[in-house]
Motif scaffolding. Structure first.
Motif, PDB file in Angstrom:
ATOM      1  N   UNK A   1       7.152  19.597  26.862  1.00  0.00           N
ATOM      2  CA  UNK A   1       5.762  19.886  27.490  1.00  0.00           C
ATOM      3  C   UNK A   1       5.199  19.875  27.527  1.00  0.00           C
ATOM      4  N   UNK A   2       4.014  20.209  28.908  1.00  0.00           N
ATOM      5  CA  UNK A   2       3.013  19.421  29.530  1.00  0.00           C
ATOM      6  C   UNK A   2       1.616  20.226  29.776  1.00  0.00           C
ATOM      7  N   UNK A   3       0.656  20.389  28.361  1.00  0.00           N
ATOM      8  CA  UNK A   3      -0.471  21.428  27.972  1.00  0.00           C
ATOM      9  C   UNK A   3      -1.733  20.150  28.335  1.00  0.00           C
ATOM     10  N   UNK A   4      -3.226  21.249  28.664  1.00  0.00           N
ATOM     11  CA  UNK A   4      -3.947  20.551  29.421  1.00  0.00           C
ATOM     12  C   UNK A   4      -3.996  19.519  30.077  1.00  0.00           C
ATOM     13  N   UNK A   5      -3.057  19.921  31.023  1.00  0.00           N
ATOM     14  CA  UNK A   5      -3.519  18.644  32.456  1.00  0.00           C
ATOM     15  C   UNK A   5      -4.524  18.555  33.171  1.00  0.00           C
ATOM     16  N   UNK A   6      -4.291  17.074  33.801  1.00  0.00           N
ATOM     17  CA  UNK A   6      -5.078  16.524  34.649  1.00  0.00           C
ATOM     18  C   UNK A   6      -4.640  15.796  35.660  1.00  0.00           C
ATOM     19  N   UNK A   7      -5.962  15.877  36.147  1.00  0.00           N
ATOM     20  CA  UNK A   7      -5.534  15.597  37.961  1.00  0.00           C
ATOM     21  C   UNK A   7      -4.856  14.317  38.251  1.00  0.00           C
ATOM     22  N   UNK A   8      -5.417  13.383  36.667  1.00  0.00           N
ATOM     23  CA  UNK A   8      -4.450  11.855  36.433  1.00  0.00           C
ATOM     24  C   UNK A   8      -3.420  12.426  36.685  1.00  0.00           C
ATOM     25  N   UNK A   9      -2.296  13.061  35.732  1.00  0.00           N
ATOM     26  CA  UNK A   9      -0.799  13.001  35.441  1.00  0.00           C
ATOM     27  C   UNK A   9      -0.373  14.297  36.761  1.00  0.00           C
ATOM     28  N   UNK A  10      -1.262  14.003  37.573  1.00  0.00           N
ATOM     29  CA  UNK A  10       0.094  14.015  38.998  1.00  0.00           C
ATOM     30  C   UNK A  10       0.723  12.744  39.289  1.00  0.00           C
ATOM     31  N   UNK A  11       2.271  12.960  39.345  1.00  0.00           N
ATOM     32  CA  UNK A  11       2.532  12.086  39.681  1.00  0.00           C
ATOM     33  C   UNK A  11       4.785  12.504  40.080  1.00  0.00           C
TER      34      UNK A  11
END
Length: 115
Positions: free
Chosen positions: A81-91
């Motif tokens: 579960x991924x919350x508060x996603x940021x652009x740097x989580x792009x992968x």
């Protein structure tokens, strides 16, 4: 033969959430841990989160407090579960099964976070 299939990736705006799933099938030996890794363009693959056979979890510092790894009710499934996603989580996110006969990997699922 062990197969891992990930799903749940996609495009989301910064601050949004996604839930990744991984299901393992086949002749699965004893499982020591299930993990999520990610690899961004031009970067090395990194460990994001892991969960041991006893339920102990660990997280990369960059995702602590935002991501949660859990096992599913169905045998040999794991979620992220991924919350508060940021652009740097792009992968590309990969599921990995650590067993008594070695490690197995899924094909990966793309997560893109727009700013």
């Amino acid at each position: 033969q062990v197969q891992l299939v990930e799903s749940g990736g996609g495009l989301v705006q910064a601050g949004g959430s996604l839930r990744l799933s991984c299901a393992a099938s086949g002749s699965i030996p004893s499982i020591n841990a299930m993990r999520w890794y990610r690899q961004a363009p031009g970067k090395q693959r990194e460990l994001v989160a892991g969960i041991g056979s006893g339920g102990t979890t660990n997280y990369a510092d960059s995702v602590k407090g935002r991501f949660t790894i859990s096992k599913g009710n169905a045998k040999n499934t794991v979620y992220l579960q991924m919350n508060s996603l940021k652009p740097e989580d792009t992968a590309v996110y990969y599921c990995s099964l650590i067993t008594t006969r070695g490690s197995y990997w899924g094909q990966g699922t793309q997560v893109t976070v727009s700013s």
